[in-house]
Design an enzyme around this catalytic site. Structure first.
Site, short mmCIF file in Angstrom:
data_model
loop_
_atom_site.label_atom_id
_atom_site.label_comp_id
_atom_site.label_asym_id
_atom_site.label_seq_id
_atom_site.Cartn_x
_atom_site.Cartn_y
_atom_site.Cartn_z
N ASN A 1 -93.14 76.39 132.62
CA ASN A 1 -92.14 76.92 133.63
C ASN A 1 -92.08 78.29 133.97
O ASN A 1 -91.63 79.13 133.07
CB ASN A 1 -90.60 76.54 133.08
CG ASN A 1 -89.55 76.92 134.31
OD1 ASN A 1 -90.00 77.39 135.23
ND2 ASN A 1 -88.44 76.41 134.09
N ARG B 1 -93.69 73.02 136.08
CA ARG B 1 -92.50 72.98 137.08
C ARG B 1 -92.55 73.89 138.48
O ARG B 1 -92.91 75.01 138.25
CB ARG B 1 -90.97 73.57 136.28
CG ARG B 1 -90.20 73.34 137.19
CD ARG B 1 -89.00 74.37 136.73
NE ARG B 1 -87.70 74.11 137.44
CZ ARG B 1 -86.51 75.11 137.55
NH1 ARG B 1 -86.81 76.15 136.84
NH2 ARG B 1 -85.84 74.88 138.34
N HIS C 1 -83.04 70.69 141.24
CA HIS C 1 -82.61 70.08 140.07
C HIS C 1 -83.04 68.61 140.39
O HIS C 1 -82.38 67.66 139.05
CB HIS C 1 -81.13 70.06 139.66
CG HIS C 1 -80.42 71.53 139.43
ND1 HIS C 1 -79.39 71.75 139.82
CD2 HIS C 1 -81.09 72.55 138.70
CE1 HIS C 1 -79.13 72.99 139.57
NE2 HIS C 1 -80.17 73.65 138.80
N ARG D 1 -73.41 82.46 141.77
CA ARG D 1 -73.66 81.91 143.18
C ARG D 1 -72.22 81.43 143.73
O ARG D 1 -71.67 80.70 143.08
CB ARG D 1 -74.82 81.07 143.26
CG ARG D 1 -76.25 81.42 142.96
CD ARG D 1 -77.16 80.34 143.18
NE ARG D 1 -77.71 80.36 141.85
CZ ARG D 1 -78.80 79.13 141.58
NH1 ARG D 1 -79.04 78.23 142.36
NH2 ARG D 1 -79.51 79.48 140.09
N GLU E 1 -85.42 68.14 131.33
CA GLU E 1 -86.68 68.19 132.43
C GLU E 1 -87.89 68.49 131.91
O GLU E 1 -89.00 68.04 132.75
CB GLU E 1 -85.97 69.50 133.34
CG GLU E 1 -84.85 69.07 134.00
CD GLU E 1 -84.03 70.61 134.54
OE1 GLU E 1 -83.53 71.28 133.63
OE2 GLU E 1 -84.03 70.71 135.83
#
Ligand code: ADP
Length: 401
Positions: free
Chosen positions: A7, A91, A180, A241, A385
Site C-alpha cells: 500500500n 492497493r 473502502h 474530514r 483489506e
C-alpha cells in the site's frame, strides 16, 4: 505461493508478506518519511525479533529495495531469496469506471490508472510510484492492482449519479464512486458466513469507521449505495474530514474568509470532522477520554459523529426497504463499544437491539452484539483489506497460469 501486498502512499509504503498455503502473514511493516534523510523502515517478521532501520530513502524504488532487503535479512528475514515472492498485489484507491474488479498490471492498466490521477490526486500517483518501484526491483514478478472503488461499481444510476448537469458526468465522469470497497466486500461476505445465511438473501449495512469512515448498503451481496462519493470527502463525519455539508458553504466561506480553493479543500479534508468540533483531537480514543474528563466539545463531537452515522443507517434501510444485518468494522467500529451503543440505541424503532454485555466484550474476533430477539443482527467483524488483496492476487495468478 508467497504474495507481497503493498500500500504505497506519497511518503510511506506499508507491506505484508503472505504465505497463501494457509494465508499466514510471514512479515509486515512499513517505510515512513520517504523523501527524507531519516526515513524509517520497520518490519515485524512473524516469530522473529522486530527490525527497525533509520536511513536516507529519497524515493519509492529505494524504499521497496529496503523492504525486500529486510525480507531476506540474514537475521530478521523470512525469505531465502526475493525470487520466492510469486506476485505483488497493490492497493489502488481509485479505479474510476474502468475497473470493476482486480486486474494484473499491464501497460494498458498503468495508462488507465494514470488517466485517473485527477480523480484521486493524493492517492493514485503514489500507488503508481509503488508499482514502478516494484517493477524496477523485481522486473519479472507479476503485479496486480486491487481497487477501493471496484466493489461499488454495482451501484445503480439512481445511487451513483448526482443531480447536477449530466454533461459533467459525460465529460468529466463526475459521479459517486465510493471507497473502502475491499473492506465492505470482505466484511459483508464474512458477516453472511458468520450467520450461515446466503448473502444473496440479505439486506446489510456495513459501517467501516476508522480515521476515514464510510457506510455501504449491501443488497444481496452487492454494493447498492455508499456514503463516500466522487472523493472520500463525502458522507459521514470523520476524524479530520467534514463529510456531508451544504455545498454552498464552499463559495460562501471562500468569500467571507478570503480563502483559496486549495485552502478550503484543506479545511474540509484536514481541519474538520472530530478535530474541528472537539477542538483537540481527531482520534476517537482521545475524544472518549476527553469526554470522560468532562470536555463538552469532545462530547458534542462524539454525539454529532454518532448522530450522522445513525442518519445514514436509517436512510440505507429505507433505500433497501429493510435491514437484516448491521456490521461495524475498522478502528472505531471494531473497538468503540460506546460509539456502537450510541448509534444502535437510536435504532430500536426498526428492530435493532444490542446486548450491552456482548457489546462491551472485546475479543478482537468476529462476533454478534445483538440480542436473540433483535430483528436486525448486529455484528462486529474485524476487517482485513490486505488479505483481500492477497487473495485477489492469488486468484489472478492461478487463473493466468
Ligand atoms: P485508518 O482509517 O487510518 O485505517 P483505523 O481503522 O486504524 O484508521 O482507525 C483509527 C481510529 O480508530 C482512530 O480514531 C482511533 O482512535 C480509533 N480507535 C482505535 N482503537 C480504539 C478504541 N479502543 N476505542 C475507540 N477508538 C479506537
Amino acid at each position: 505461493m508467497k504474495i507481497l501486498v503493498i500500500n504505497a502512499g506519497s511518503s510511506s509504503v506499508k507491506f505484508q508478506l503472505y504465505d497463501m498455503r494457509d494465508e499466514s502473514v510471514l512479515a509486515k511493516g512499513k517505510v515512513e518519511r520517504i523523501g527524507m534523510e531519516t526515513a524509517i523502515l520497520s518490519c515485524e517478521p512473524t516469530g522473529k525479533q522486530e527490525y527497525r532501520e533509520v536511513s536516507e530513502i529519497l524515493e519509492h524504488t529505494t524504499a521497496i529495495r529496503k523492504v525486500l532487503d529486510s525480507l531476506v535479512h540474514p537475521v530478521y528475514g523470512v525469505l531465502g531469496s526475493i525470487g520466492e515472492i510469486d506476485a505483488v498485489g497493490h492497493r489502488v484507491v481509485h479505479g474510476g469506471e474502468s475497473f470493476k474488479e482486480s486486474v494484473l498490471v499491464t501497460d494498458e492498466v498503468k495508462r488507465e490508472i494514470k488517466q485517473l490521477f485527477d480523480l484521486a490526486p493524493l492517492h493514485n500517483p503514489a500507488h503508481m510510484l509503488g508499482i514502478q518501484a516494484v517493477e524496477a526491483n523485481m522486473p519479472d514478478t507479476p503485479q496486480t492492482v486491487v481497487f477501493d472503488t471496484a466493489f461499488h461499481q454495482t451501484m445503480p444510476p439512481v445511487a451513483y449519479l448526482y443531480p447536477i448537469p449530466m454533461v459533467l458526468y459525460r465529460k468529466h465522469k463526475i459521479r459517486r464512486y465510493g471507497f473502502h470497497g475491499t473492506s465492505h466486500d470482505y466484511v459483508s461476505k464474512r458477516a453472511a458466513a458468520f450467520l450461515g445465511k446466503p448473502i444473496e438473501e440479505l439486506k446489510m449495512i456495513t459501517c467501516h469507521i476508522g480515521n476515514g469512515a464510510s457506510c455501504t448498503a449491501v443488497l444481496g451481496g452487492k454494493s447498492f449505495d455508499t456514503s463516500m462519493g466522487m472523493t472520500p470527502l463525502e458522507g459521514l463525519m470523520m476524524g479530520t474530514r467534514s463529510g456531508d455539508i451544504d455545498p454552498a458553504i464552499v463559495p460562501y466561506t471562500m468569500a467571507k474568509e478570503d480563502l483559496t480553493l486549495g485552502e478550503v479543500n484543506s479545511m474540509l479534508n484536514k481541519h474538520s470532522g472530530l478535530l474541528a468540533i472537539s477542538g483537540g483531537s481527531s482520534d476517537m480514543r482521545e475524544i472518549v477520554q476527553a469526554m470522560k474528563d468532562g470536555d463538552k466539545n469532545a462530547a458534542l463531537a462524539f454525539d454529532m459523529y454518532a448522530y450522522r452515522l445513525r442518519k445514514y443507517i436509517g436512510s440505507y434501510a429505507a433505500a433497501m426497504n429493510g435491514l437484516d444485518v448491521l456490521v461495524f468494522t475498522a478502528g472505531v467500529g471494531e473497538n468503540s463499544a460506546r460509539l456502537r451503543k450510541a448509534v444502535c440505541d437510536g435504532l430500536t424503532f426498526f428492530g435493532v437491539e444490542i446486548d450491552d454485555v456482548l457489546n462491551e466484550h472485546h475479543s478482537g474476533q468476529e462476533r454478534a452484539i445483538s440480542t436473540p430477539s433483535s430483528k436486525v443482527a448486529v455484528l462486529v467483524i474485524p476487517t482485513n483489506e490486505e488479505l483481500v488483496i492477497a487473495r485477489d492476487t492469488h486468484a489472478l495468478i492461478v487463473r493466468e497460469n
